[in-house]
Design an enzyme around this catalytic site. Structure first.
Site, PDB file in Angstrom:
ATOM      1  N   ARG A 120       0.826  -1.211   0.000  1.00 47.97           N
ATOM      2  CA  ARG A 120       0.000   0.000   0.000  1.00 47.97           C
ATOM      3  C   ARG A 120       0.862   1.264   0.000  1.00 47.97           C
ATOM      4  O   ARG A 120       1.843   1.363   0.735  1.00 47.97           O
ATOM      5  CB  ARG A 120      -0.944  -0.005   1.205  1.00 47.97           C
ATOM      6  CG  ARG A 120      -1.930  -1.148   1.154  1.00 47.97           C
ATOM      7  CD  ARG A 120      -2.668  -1.344   2.485  1.00 47.97           C
ATOM      8  NE  ARG A 120      -3.570  -0.241   2.786  1.00 47.97           N
ATOM      9  CZ  ARG A 120      -4.326  -0.200   3.879  1.00 47.97           C
ATOM     10  NH1 ARG A 120      -4.260  -1.181   4.779  1.00 47.97           N
ATOM     11  NH2 ARG A 120      -5.134   0.820   4.097  1.00 47.97           N
ATOM     12  N   SER A 164      -6.947   8.477   0.917  1.00 46.65           N
ATOM     13  CA  SER A 164      -7.331   8.090   2.276  1.00 46.65           C
ATOM     14  C   SER A 164      -7.445   9.314   3.166  1.00 46.65           C
ATOM     15  O   SER A 164      -6.641  10.241   3.068  1.00 46.65           O
ATOM     16  CB  SER A 164      -6.302   7.123   2.873  1.00 46.65           C
ATOM     17  OG  SER A 164      -6.582   6.855   4.231  1.00 46.65           O
ATOM     18  N   SER A 165      -8.441   9.303   4.054  1.00 48.98           N
ATOM     19  CA  SER A 165      -8.573  10.362   5.060  1.00 48.98           C
ATOM     20  C   SER A 165      -7.591  10.172   6.206  1.00 48.98           C
ATOM     21  O   SER A 165      -7.421  11.072   7.036  1.00 48.98           O
ATOM     22  CB  SER A 165      -9.995  10.374   5.611  1.00 48.98           C
ATOM     23  OG  SER A 165     -10.261   9.194   6.352  1.00 48.98           O
ATOM     24  N   ASP A 309     -16.297   0.995   5.254  1.00 53.65           N
ATOM     25  CA  ASP A 309     -15.978  -0.325   5.789  1.00 53.65           C
ATOM     26  C   ASP A 309     -17.192  -1.235   5.888  1.00 53.65           C
ATOM     27  O   ASP A 309     -17.079  -2.372   6.378  1.00 53.65           O
ATOM     28  CB  ASP A 309     -15.316  -0.189   7.168  1.00 53.65           C
ATOM     29  CG  ASP A 309     -13.855   0.232   7.057  1.00 53.65           C
ATOM     30  OD1 ASP A 309     -13.256   0.017   5.983  1.00 53.65           O
ATOM     31  OD2 ASP A 309     -13.317   0.784   8.039  1.00 53.65           O
ATOM     32  N   LYS A 336      -6.910  -0.611   0.175  1.00 57.67           N
ATOM     33  CA  LYS A 336      -7.017  -1.194   1.513  1.00 57.67           C
ATOM     34  C   LYS A 336      -6.063  -2.382   1.620  1.00 57.67           C
ATOM     35  O   LYS A 336      -5.050  -2.446   0.919  1.00 57.67           O
ATOM     36  CB  LYS A 336      -8.466  -1.592   1.785  1.00 57.67           C
ATOM     37  CG  LYS A 336      -9.459  -0.435   1.696  1.00 57.67           C
ATOM     38  CD  LYS A 336      -9.238   0.582   2.798  1.00 57.67           C
ATOM     39  CE  LYS A 336     -10.287   1.673   2.798  1.00 57.67           C
ATOM     40  NZ  LYS A 336     -10.122   2.619   3.917  1.00 57.67           N
TER      41      LYS A 336
END
Length: 430
Positions: A120, A164-165, A309, A336
């Site tokens: 990732r 992504s936050s 999610d 993810k």
């Protein structure tokens, strides 16, 4: 270990929702950043929360724990000098602690999951930390990552939120501790805004002041702040419960899940509304959700960014709905533990589901009559994929075997125990 999921005719009973992983990891971090002793009641026990426990202990937090609570004496603005940190396969823990580790002289985050977290990218957070004067050595944005800092600088910081936050949340944990005031501008887009809301909620509970714009794209953070030692109570977890609720929806059932607060800020609370929109017989009163499943379901269109999610579990439920369902605005699922669009849909197809993908969409052509099953499935070391494939297996005509299903422990170690207690026919095999 692998899991054999047999077709199951009925689920019935009552379970307690596990404690929220997202809130637990955030409470653990703000407790470690406080000068004094904090108490966290009902913390989650999972690989992610265990990774945060392990790492903040390495950084100098003193931790004691019993069956009900965890007590943490924090290190405040002065984490211990450590050479290495091992976050396991926990992406959020890595990103939050990359920011905090900038307060240390030199730290290397090692790569213990090369086939999952090791793949990732974290470039957007790396770029932001470099703006703050931190030297970062990395492998094209991937682990292992070494930070050489000790004195990060506040000021004007820009960070992309399009992947992504968690990058933004990491900066929000760090910047209040710096000598300078900071302004954080989010570039491009911001995924999972609801989860940023959880970060801001926890920071406020810890006594931190942050001025956020209404669209959550700009922040003014006063420096020279201190985290306060507090008591926290962790609420029930909607992301983990999503798969339980989906399982109850697709088979004949009468299932009650406790500790799911109606007014929770968890974005995945929306899975309750998604299931209702699909025609599931579901009630939600106070903290009690009851599903009486097995009735016909209908397809729908849903903005998945509101419940990131919970998307995979809702996709699993829609496999058995009448019509074509569409889950849009979900591109961040690709970044993810695995590519939760391509990898997940490939496994669903093996089991007999009719699904399509776009760059940021999942399309499901429902099969109310059920799917064939009778296959071995690769869950790609991803806890959400494991839970969601189990939902599909319960309605398959033949058993499915989920490879390496023990990785469900990343967020929900007792998932299969809870399903068994409700009557699911599931069995561990070597």
């Amino acid at each position: 270990m692998d899991m054999i999921v047999q077709p199951t005719s009925r689920l019935q009973g009552e379970i307690q929702a596990l404690s929220s992983k997202n809130y637990t990891t955030r409470y653990l971090l703000v407790a470690a950043l406080a000068e004094g002793t904090s108490t966290i009641y009902y913390p989650a026990h999972s690989e992610d929360s265990d990774a945060m426990r392990r790492c903040i202990r390495d950084l100098g937090a003193v931790i004691t724990e019993d069956d009900e609570k965890i007590v943490i004496t924090g290190f405040g603005k002065h984490p211990a000098s450590v050479e290495q940190l091992d976050v396991g396969n926990a992406g959020a823990v890595l990103r939050f602690l990359m920011a905090i580790a900038a307060l240390c002289p030199e730290v290397t985050f090692i790569n213990t999951y090369p086939d999952s977290l090791g793949k990732r990218p974290h470039d957007d957070l790396i770029d932001a930390l470099k703006q703050m004067g931190i030297e970062v050595e990395h492998q094209s944005g991937r682990l292992p990552i070494t930070l050489k800092g000790g004195s990060p600088k506040g000021g004007r910081i820009r960070v992309s939120g399009s992947v992504s936050s968690q990058y933004l949340s990491a900066l929000l944990f760090l910047t209040p501790l710096l000598p300078e005031d900071s302004e954080i501008e989010v570039l491009h887009d911001l995924k999972s805004k609801v989860v940023v809301g959880q970060t801001l909620e926890v920071l406020a509970q810890a006594g931190i002041r942050i001025d956020a714009s209404d669209d959550l794209m700009f922040y003014k953070v006063p420096g020279r702040q201190s985290y306060q030692a507090k008591e926290y109570s962790v609420q029930g977890d909607y992301p983990g419960s999503a798969a339980i609720l989906a399982a109850a929806a697709v088979v004949d059932s009468d299932v009650t899940v406790l500790r799911l607060e109606e007014n929770s800020r968890q974005g995945e609370r929306a899975v309750v509304d998604v299931l209702k929109a699909m025609g599931v017989d579901l009630t939600h009163e106070g903290s009690v959700v009851r599903v009486q499943g097995g009735k016909p379901m209908k397809a729908g269109e849903f903005d998945g960014d509101e419940f990131t999610d919970g998307v995979l579990a809702m996709v699993a439920a829609s496999v058995f709905a009448e019509g074509t369902s569409r889950f849009y605005n979900v591109e961040n699922l690709r970044y993810k533990e695995c590519d939760r669009i391509t990898d997940y849909l490939n496994e669903l197809r093996k089991a007999g589901a009719q699904v399509e993908e776009r760059q940021s969409e999942i399309i499901v052509h429902g099969r109310p009559e059920g799917i064939e099953g009778g296959v071995e499935i690769n869950a790609h070391y991803d806890h959400r994929v494991i839970m969601s494939l189990t939902v599909v297996g319960l309605r398959a005509k033949q058993p499915i075997r989920i490879k390496d299903a023990h990785h469900v422990a990343k967020s929900y170690p007792h998932y299969f125990d809870h399903l068994k207690s409700l009557g699911a026919n599931v069995q561990w095999v070597e």
